[in-house]
Design a protein around this motif. Structure first.
Motif, mmCIF file in Angstrom:
data_model
loop_
_atom_site.group_PDB
_atom_site.id
_atom_site.type_symbol
_atom_site.label_atom_id
_atom_site.label_comp_id
_atom_site.label_asym_id
_atom_site.label_seq_id
_atom_site.Cartn_x
_atom_site.Cartn_y
_atom_site.Cartn_z
ATOM 1 N N ASP A 12 -7.808 -9.187 -2.250
ATOM 2 C CA ASP A 12 -6.835 -8.496 -1.403
ATOM 3 C C ASP A 12 -7.246 -8.596 0.060
ATOM 4 O O ASP A 12 -8.295 -8.071 0.454
ATOM 5 N N GLY A 13 -6.431 -9.269 0.845
ATOM 6 C CA GLY A 13 -6.749 -9.490 2.255
ATOM 7 C C GLY A 13 -6.394 -8.343 3.167
ATOM 8 O O GLY A 13 -6.481 -8.481 4.395
ATOM 9 N N ARG A 14 -6.002 -7.197 2.587
ATOM 10 C CA ARG A 14 -5.733 -6.003 3.401
ATOM 11 C C ARG A 14 -6.681 -4.869 3.055
ATOM 12 O O ARG A 14 -6.580 -3.785 3.621
ATOM 13 N N GLU A 15 -7.584 -5.129 2.140
ATOM 14 C CA GLU A 15 -8.461 -4.067 1.661
ATOM 15 C C GLU A 15 -9.847 -4.207 2.293
ATOM 16 O O GLU A 15 -10.664 -5.024 1.880
ATOM 17 N N ALA A 16 -10.100 -3.383 3.308
ATOM 18 C CA ALA A 16 -11.356 -3.487 4.061
ATOM 19 C C ALA A 16 -12.574 -3.154 3.213
ATOM 20 O O ALA A 16 -13.698 -3.539 3.563
ATOM 21 N N SER A 17 -12.385 -2.454 2.094
ATOM 22 C CA SER A 17 -13.530 -2.134 1.243
ATOM 23 C C SER A 17 -14.116 -3.374 0.578
ATOM 24 O O SER A 17 -15.215 -3.318 0.016
ATOM 25 N N ASN A 18 -13.393 -4.511 0.662
ATOM 26 C CA ASN A 18 -13.921 -5.771 0.153
ATOM 27 C C ASN A 18 -14.946 -6.396 1.103
ATOM 28 O O ASN A 18 -15.531 -7.437 0.790
ATOM 29 N N LEU A 19 -15.152 -5.787 2.256
ATOM 30 C CA LEU A 19 -16.034 -6.337 3.284
ATOM 31 C C LEU A 19 -17.326 -5.534 3.388
ATOM 32 O O LEU A 19 -17.402 -4.379 2.981
ATOM 33 N N ARG A 20 -18.326 -6.163 4.006
ATOM 34 C CA ARG A 20 -19.573 -5.453 4.315
ATOM 35 C C ARG A 20 -19.421 -4.598 5.561
ATOM 36 O O ARG A 20 -20.108 -3.595 5.728
ATOM 37 N N GLY A 21 -18.578 -5.065 6.483
ATOM 38 C CA GLY A 21 -18.420 -4.360 7.751
ATOM 39 C C GLY A 21 -19.240 -4.947 8.872
ATOM 40 O O GLY A 21 -19.515 -4.273 9.875
ATOM 41 N N TYR A 418 -16.560 -4.222 25.483
ATOM 42 C CA TYR A 418 -16.241 -4.619 24.109
ATOM 43 C C TYR A 418 -17.515 -4.612 23.278
ATOM 44 O O TYR A 418 -18.513 -5.221 23.654
ATOM 45 N N GLU A 419 -17.470 -3.918 22.133
ATOM 46 C CA GLU A 419 -18.641 -3.827 21.257
ATOM 47 C C GLU A 419 -18.361 -4.374 19.864
ATOM 48 O O GLU A 419 -19.216 -5.013 19.257
ATOM 49 N N ASP A 420 -17.195 -4.093 19.323
ATOM 50 C CA ASP A 420 -16.821 -4.553 17.991
ATOM 51 C C ASP A 420 -15.307 -4.419 17.867
ATOM 52 O O ASP A 420 -14.685 -3.616 18.574
ATOM 53 N N ALA A 421 -14.725 -5.201 16.971
ATOM 54 C CA ALA A 421 -13.289 -5.119 16.743
ATOM 55 C C ALA A 421 -12.943 -3.834 15.995
ATOM 56 O O ALA A 421 -13.677 -3.401 15.109
ATOM 57 N N TYR A 422 -11.822 -3.228 16.356
ATOM 58 C CA TYR A 422 -11.319 -2.009 15.720
ATOM 59 C C TYR A 422 -10.039 -2.412 14.995
ATOM 60 O O TYR A 422 -8.969 -2.464 15.579
ATOM 61 N N LEU A 423 -10.158 -2.734 13.703
ATOM 62 C CA LEU A 423 -9.127 -3.507 13.015
ATOM 63 C C LEU A 423 -8.189 -2.673 12.155
ATOM 64 O O LEU A 423 -8.581 -1.656 11.573
ATOM 65 N N THR A 424 -6.959 -3.156 12.051
ATOM 66 C CA THR A 424 -5.998 -2.632 11.086
ATOM 67 C C THR A 424 -6.293 -3.233 9.712
ATOM 68 O O THR A 424 -7.046 -4.203 9.591
ATOM 69 N N GLY A 425 -5.649 -2.678 8.695
ATOM 70 C CA GLY A 425 -5.808 -3.241 7.364
ATOM 71 C C GLY A 425 -5.334 -4.671 7.286
ATOM 72 O O GLY A 425 -5.941 -5.514 6.611
ATOM 73 N N GLN A 426 -4.245 -4.979 8.008
ATOM 74 C CA GLN A 426 -3.697 -6.332 7.954
ATOM 75 C C GLN A 426 -4.548 -7.350 8.724
ATOM 76 O O GLN A 426 -4.272 -8.546 8.676
ATOM 77 N N GLU A 427 -5.590 -6.878 9.409
ATOM 78 C CA GLU A 427 -6.528 -7.769 10.098
ATOM 79 C C GLU A 427 -7.851 -7.923 9.339
ATOM 80 O O GLU A 427 -8.816 -8.458 9.884
ATOM 81 N N THR A 428 -7.875 -7.495 8.089
ATOM 82 C CA THR A 428 -9.097 -7.566 7.290
ATOM 83 C C THR A 428 -9.679 -8.967 7.247
ATOM 84 O O THR A 428 -10.903 -9.164 7.284
ATOM 85 N N ARG A 429 -8.800 -9.976 7.191
ATOM 86 C CA ARG A 429 -9.279 -11.357 7.083
ATOM 87 C C ARG A 429 -10.030 -11.808 8.328
ATOM 88 O O ARG A 429 -10.827 -12.763 8.263
ATOM 89 N N VAL A 430 -9.799 -11.176 9.468
ATOM 90 C CA VAL A 430 -10.541 -11.542 10.680
ATOM 91 C C VAL A 430 -12.028 -11.260 10.466
ATOM 92 O O VAL A 430 -12.886 -12.122 10.703
#
Length: 445
Positions: A12-21, A418-430
């Motif tokens: 799922d490319g909108r689910e940020a929990s799939n990422l380490r962060g 700028y320190e880090d991206a502050y992303l929406t769910g739809q930007e998870t793939r970034v």
């Protein structure tokens, strides 16, 4: 054919929990040290696109691909295969060829050594004068692994890299219905940009910017946040699948000609037959699928034969790790690629290849990114962006608007604000792209 089933490797490319962060910090775009790590641990291990198979139709046809300080050329062989060689004479390192062309042999401009298209040394001046023995017929140019997919010629500098289809997986399986090798490259542009190469992969991994940057898109591709399907895959690739129908949120003012009406009329559907805008957008989209299914053969759209209902009407915008993006449109393929400057992390080149599937009787095609073009293989044009002044013929096009943003984005990466991206769910793939890049840099891939 109906709607496609989700590929089993899909995440799922909108689910940020799939990422380490992992943070996306500015130094990734501005640091020469980071740039060197990319070369050492990623660029030398992935598969690169050298060109199109259409450029290698006869034995001796060759294409040259320069990448940072490296250069590779790929040559069509007598048996129809393709070999890739480092563009460096084994005598004293002189570059052998500069531009793609055709030749049965390659003569070094420095001392006259001649190499066959199979890479074997055919002639060396004073060949008897080598203490180690006559090198002719024995010495070979250093060869690289080479393969093809999608009408593209690929090579890798890594002898231990996975096979091309494994590296690209599951993209070849997902797009097996597209006859990509038949697509004609009708527009070919290379642009020098003052930005880091990663801008494009970031940009093409989300459509959150579309309403602001590309206001012409929502009337014909539905960009609504809950409409699109966001997918990512373990190898770092991903895509956004959007219906090619009008957004129900962003509407053109009354009286403005609607681009969706053109698509409907093209397939004998009267846009005035719908009682309201919503019906035209939703039912018209379904009617368009049915009309294409009914009329494709008699109209010469032979590439529709094996495509499913999603593929003949929708827009799967696909990023292949790390730097290639292809928009798979029903009648077009649009190839985007950024490649780093040899020494400066603040610069890159941006490639735009507009390709069309041939349709019987058509001599001109409507290229999504470059306007109307004759249906024939184009010559490459190399330009400097120069704040848009270098590419006036694509002014106002989607890709022009992206490039207009690129240099401001790069300047922002130098800021302490700028320190880090502050992303929406739809930007998870970034962030997913950067985490896969980190995996390469840290030896996990």
């Amino acid at each position: 054919m109906g709607q496609p089933e989700k590929h089993p490797l899909t995440i799922d490319g909108r689910e940020a929990s799939n990422l380490r962060g992992d943070p996306i910090t500015g130094d990734r775009y501005t640091s020469k040290e980071f740039m060197q790590r990319e070369w050492d641990h990623m660029w030398t291990r992935i598969w690169h696109v050298a060109g199109r198979t259409a450029e290698l139709e006869e034995p001796g046809d060759y294409i040259v691909h320069d990448f940072m300080n490296e250069s590779v050329f790929c040559v069509a062989q007598e048996d129809g295969s393709i070999k890739a060689f480092y563009n460096s004479c084994r005598h004293r390192g002189m570059r052998l060829v500069n531009d793609s062309a055709a030749s049965d042999s390659f003569q070094c401009p420095y001392h006259g050594w001649i190499w066959g298209k199979d890479g074997v040394l055919a002639y060396a001046q004073d060949s008897h004068d080598f203490p180690q023995g006559d090198p002719c017929g024995k010495l070979k140019l250093k060869e690289l692994r080479c393969a093809t997919w999608g009408g593209f010629v690929w090579y890798t500098m890594d002898e231990n890299a996975p096979e091309l289809l494994d590296f690209l997986s599951p993209i070849p399986e997902i797009y097996k219905n597209y006859p990509m090798d038949t697509a004609v490259r009708v527009y070919w542009l290379k642009v020098d940009l003052n930005t880091n190469w990663k801008f494009a992969t970031d940009n093409f991994s989300e459509s959150y910017h579309t309403r602001t940057a590309h206001p012409q898109v929502p009337p014909w591709i539905d960009q609504d946040v809950d409409t699109a399907r966001h997918e990512m895959y373990p190898n770092g690739h991903g895509r956004t699948v959007q219906p090619m129908r009008p957004s129900l949120t962003d509407r053109l003012p009354d009286g403005v000609p609607h681009p969706f009406d053109y698509f409907l009329r093209q397939w004998d559907i009267d846009p005035e037959s719908y009682p309201d805008y919503e019906t035209k957008a939703m039912q018209g989209w379904l009617d368009l699928k049915a009309a294409k299914r009914r009329l494709w053969k008699e109209r010469g759209y032979v590439h529709y034969e094996h495509m499913d209902d999603e593929q003949i009407t929708d827009s799967p915008h696909t990023v292949m790790f790390p730097n290639v993006t292809i928009s798979f449109l029903p009648d077009n393929l649009v190839f985007f690629r950024t490649e780093p400057h040899a020494t400066d992390p603040n610069k890159c080149t941006f490639d735009l290849w507009c390709m069309a599937f041939p349709v019987a009787g058509q001599t001109e095609v409507e290229s999504i990114m470059a306007g109307p073009q004759p249906l024939r293989e184009a010559e490459m044009q190399h330009r400097i962006f120069d704040d848009g002044r270098g590419v006036p013929e694509i002014e106002g096009q989607i890709v022009y608007q992206d490039m207009m943003l690129a240099e401001g984005m790069q300047r922002g990466m130098h800021s302490r604000g700028y320190e880090d991206a502050y992303l929406t769910g739809q930007e998870t793939r970034v962030r997913f792209f950067h985490e896969v890049l980190n995996d390469y840099l840290e030896g996990r891939r």
